[in-house]
Design an enzyme around this catalytic site. Sequence first.
Site, mmCIF file in Angstrom:
data_model
loop_
_atom_site.group_PDB
_atom_site.id
_atom_site.type_symbol
_atom_site.label_atom_id
_atom_site.label_comp_id
_atom_site.label_asym_id
_atom_site.label_seq_id
_atom_site.Cartn_x
_atom_site.Cartn_y
_atom_site.Cartn_z
ATOM 1 C CG HIS A 1 -0.407 0.252 2.517
ATOM 2 N ND1 HIS A 1 -0.103 -0.759 3.405
ATOM 3 C CD2 HIS A 1 -0.083 1.401 3.156
ATOM 4 C CE1 HIS A 1 0.370 -0.240 4.520
ATOM 5 N NE2 HIS A 1 0.390 1.081 4.397
ATOM 6 C CG ASP B 1 -0.108 -4.064 2.603
ATOM 7 O OD1 ASP B 1 0.151 -3.518 1.516
ATOM 8 O OD2 ASP B 1 -0.258 -3.425 3.663
ATOM 9 N N GLY C 1 3.683 6.594 8.066
ATOM 10 C CA GLY C 1 5.044 6.693 7.547
ATOM 11 C C GLY C 1 5.911 5.534 7.993
ATOM 12 C CG ASN C 2 6.694 3.948 11.933
ATOM 13 O OD1 ASN C 2 6.198 4.807 12.655
ATOM 14 N ND2 ASN C 2 7.974 3.618 11.995
ATOM 15 C CB SER C 3 3.340 1.746 5.978
ATOM 16 O OG SER C 3 2.111 1.754 6.625
ATOM 17 C CB VAL D 1 -13.398 -24.825 1.393
ATOM 18 C CG1 VAL D 1 -13.398 -26.242 0.867
ATOM 19 C CG2 VAL D 1 -12.084 -24.480 2.074
#
Length: 509
Positions: free
Chosen positions: A136, A166, A238-240, A297
């Site tokens: 992201h 992600d 901003g730590n992502s 499933v």
Amino acid sequence: MRLFSSIPVLSLASVLLASGAHAAAPAPDTAPASSPAAHPPAGAPDSFADLAARLLPAVVNVSTSETVKPGSDDDDDDDDGQTPQVPNFPPGSPFEKFFHDFMNRQNAPDAPPRKMQALGSGFIIDPSGVIVTNNHVIHNADQITVTLQDNTVLKARLIGHDDRTDLAVLKVDAPHPLPMVGFGDSDHARVGDWVLAIGNPFGLAGTVTAGIVSSRGRNIDAGPYDDFIQTDAPINKGNSGGPLFNMRGEVIGINTAIYSPSGGSIGIGFSIPSNEAQGIIAQLRASGHVTHGWIGVHIQDVTQDIADGLNLKPARGALVAEAEPKGPAAAAGIKTGDVIQTLNDKDIEGRSLPRLVAQLPIGKDATFGVWRHGQVLSVKVRIGQLPDDKPDDKAAAPAKKKDGNGAVAMRDLGLSVATLDDVARQKFNLPSDQRGVLVTDVTDGGPAAERGLKAGDVVTEVSQSPVATPADLSRRIDEARKAHRHSVLFLVQNGDGLRWVPFPLDDTH
């Protein structure tokens, strides 16, 4: 940074600590006794400085730019899902007109494209310039720029990304080998262990925060494979994409999301475990895309209510709500109503099944322990590849109108049901081959409403037996009562697919 919050707020707080001087009575014959030195808890370092100094050079700032056209899906969409709001001005104020005119120009079809900037974090896993971050962070980016700790700015290219987990892998070309960090075993991280988070919150490069592992295996409904490490190490926007380190300097998590009512850290952050990430990263580096294992499933966690309805003890496993007709599980004999309890002889939690299956090698056989009507079966399933596209919804066939049957009220359950006929199929846009008992009305605040049932839903099974009429449904409920069951299970079909819904019988008569 993924948020469960409103508009982000950066707040600065300072704490003034004062110390008071107290006169000590002189001791005539002995020197003042020295207080014993305060020691940190066992396992805690005296300082994180040496560890941080060693790790900081491998953590980078990831900056992206994206050209957004008016009316596009990403127009005016920031990372916490908020759109710009016009300030509240007095009606008729010239400022009100100015802002409305401004926003209308921005969103007009003939408005020029706009550039949007985003910031995140990443870390180097190979001296050649291979960098890991969140998907992201770089989603839809036209240009990706990486800034190293020494302020060297390098253009990055995207090697590959995976929406479901992600994760993304970037590559920069540097004139010399870059400092790197390695992965640790996240399965060995225990609740209470010290951890260090490094990243670029709010663009503040090289920010180091410390905390502990608060919990393991968190499901925050971010995706189908949720298994987050929860930490109280402060994590902000901003730590992502930044790393979560153990005290050996190994990456055990990739910081991805926070829970916050304000947009800032309140000590609830979530990281993708390194053991889950490493396989995805290896595939991205090798081919630029990821293949996930799949058995076809749709499952639900087995709750105590569901277990009571099935007469299953203990309440454990993944209840199969639907086995796709052409999927690997159906081909191997797994059916709707089965409870998958083990995978390759290891007990599983229901919600963990999609993630565990996704990690299995495609084309290989896996053994599933399946509970069915009181018996435990061993079923071998050949793992398939998760289809890239969702199957198209079945088109509703035209139906001829005829008089519908009257509805039967089931007041103890808070709903009314009727036989499914052509009129109902047409009214609720149901396919011609739909079978079951139609829910025609739901009482506000009743048991059915509390469980999310709505008019137009179809009950296809009760207690794992097919039903075609209201009488069938009533008979199955009576049988469950006579068997002294605490709850009865409905298999309900709606626009989102099939799901099992438990109804308590203790308070209904």
